[in-house]
Design an enzyme around this catalytic site. Structure first.
Site, PDB file in Angstrom:
ATOM      1  N   GLY A 111       0.837  -1.202   0.000  1.00  0.00           N
ATOM      2  CA  GLY A 111       0.000   0.000   0.000  1.00  0.00           C
ATOM      3  C   GLY A 111       0.866   1.244   0.000  1.00  0.00           C
ATOM      4  CG  ASN A 112      -0.249   4.655  -1.451  1.00  0.00           C
ATOM      5  OD1 ASN A 112      -0.980   5.435  -0.863  1.00  0.00           O
ATOM      6  ND2 ASN A 112      -0.628   4.036  -2.571  1.00  0.00           N
TER       7      ASN A 112
END
Ligand code: CTP
Length: 402
Positions: A212-213
């Site tokens: 993810g981020n």
């Protein structure tokens, strides 16, 4: 949320028996999220006390140009008051005050404020039935309408005189409804459907892990709120985010992966007038996510990644596409990379963020952006709260689509 939320409203109360109903009107306006200041004519004070209205509005009630009881006497600046207001409501509006509004007679603070204001003025007449239909009154109604004032018509019913007929001031709920409907009908994005992607995407490695981020979704949520505030119907397609974004015009679809975001976008893209892609979409995903939790058996682990679909580019390539706005978050050679994205993704506008700018990027409440159009003209907006940046972006879109 009411369109009156956040509005600065000046309520002018004049001398009629319906003045007592303004106590409830003030409460409803405050409940709708407005800030209310009250100006009363001297005659209005015979029907409802300033103390009641100042307590309910949480602001001093003004009647005179100077505060005579105050030994440090101050001038109540009608020009400042008129310019402060986003809208003025005169309720009840007596035949006498209406006549003075028509003729520009200024013999009290309310009339001076009315004549100094530039905002919309709504007035709710209240008088006995024969006064209401007197030719001078109906001519005055028409004249006030020709000046751009908005009349909230009186209702039928029992009047203070004991007679029955037209002349009762509209009920506070009706006044609010009238004004809300009028404001809504004037909103620039009314009738438009907008789509916005926001937040991160999570790409599953196994049932408990993902790639993810750090995107929070705050910028996208601020844009969605601003779109709805300007009257648009909004489809918010949001990756995993704790950000709350509620408005009756916002329909939120929560997704996790880039593929789910792609599917949700393409399900509705054909009915959309404006599409804004603010999501931080993972460019790659594990090619073969494990069904069970991966155990740490070896010293190294290699995960093969495959490219995710580029959602923005897929819409940019459509033959018949909405007005298209992309985002670009860059760390170096910002303009060069952004110009390449304008071409590759065929955006009408691209919003560039640089990770090098303080107060911009993931997680923070502020942003600094450069807006790039399809001819690669640029304009930079200095660091400000994301809610303000959202307004700038939407205003730029409105300028170009209306
Ligand atoms: N975007 C998208 N789908 C993707 C990747 C990006 O819709 N799979 C959109 C983003 O929402 C943003 C724009 O494309 O509006 C640019 O995203 P960005 O991550 O800056 O660019 P990328 O195309 O991913 O290029 P790179 O990561 O190489 O800079």
């Amino acid at each position: 949320m009411s369109v009156l939320s956040g509005k600065k409203i000046l309520l002018g109360v004049t001398g009629g028996i319906a003045a007592y109903k303004t106590t409830y009107l003030v409460r409803l306006l405050i409940k709708a999220g407005a800030t209310v200041k009250v100006v009363m004519t001297p005659a209005a004070r015979d029907f409802v006390t300033p103390l009641t209205l100042s307590t309910l509005s949480k602001h001093p009630v003004l009647t005179h140009f100077t505060n005579e009881e105050d030994e440090n006497d101050t001038w109540n600046n009608h020009v400042e008051l008129g310019l402060w207001a986003d809208l003025i409501i005169i309720a009840p509006a007596t035949a006498n005050t209406i006549s003075k509004m028509v003729n520009g007679t200024i013999d009290n603070l309310l009339l001076a404020t009315y004549c100094s204001a530039k905002c919309s003025v709504y007035f709710a007449p209240a008088m006995d039935l024969d006064m209401y239909k007197h030719p001078s009154t109906t001519a005055n109604f028409d004249k006030l309408a020709s000046y751009g004032n908005l009349m909230i018509p009186a209702g039928d019913g029992e009047l203070a005189s004991g007679l029955s007929g037209k002349g009762r001031m509209a009920e506070p709920e009706e006044i609010i409804q009238f004004i809300e409907q009028h404001i809504e009908s004037q909103l620039p994005l009314r009738g438009k459907t907008c789509l916005i992607t926001a937040g991160p995407t999570y790409e599953a490695i196994d049932p408990v892990r993902f790639i993810g981020n750090h995107s929070s979704g705050k910028m996208g949520a601020a844009i969605a709120m601003e779109l709805a505030t300007q009257g648009a119907r909004v489809h918010l397609i949001m990756g995993p985010s704790h950000v709350v974004c509620q408005h009756e015009l916002i329909d939120r679809v929560n997704i996790k992966s880039a593929q789910q975001m792609y599917d949700a976008v393409h399900e509705i893209i054909n009915v959309v007038d404006v599409a804004i892609f603010s999501a931080a979409v993972a460019d790659y995903r594990p090619s073969n996510p494990a069904d069970q939790k991966i155990k740490k058996k070896s010293d190294t682990l290699t995960i093969k990644l495959v490219k995710n679909p580029d959602i923005l580019a897929s819409v940019g390539a459509m033959e018949k596409k909405p007005f298209l706005v992309g985002f670009a978050l860059e760390t170096d050679n910002e303009l060069e990379h952004a110009f390449a994205k304008v071409e590759k993704k065929q955006t009408d506008l691209l919003i560039l963020n640089s990770m090098r700018d303080k107060g911009a990027g993931f997680g923070v409440d502020t942003n600094k952006i450069t807006i790039i159009d399809k001819d690669k003209n640029t304009s930079t907006i200095e660091t400000k709260p994301k809610t303000e940046v959202a307004k700038d972006i939407i205003n730029e879109i409105i300028k170009r689509i209306l």
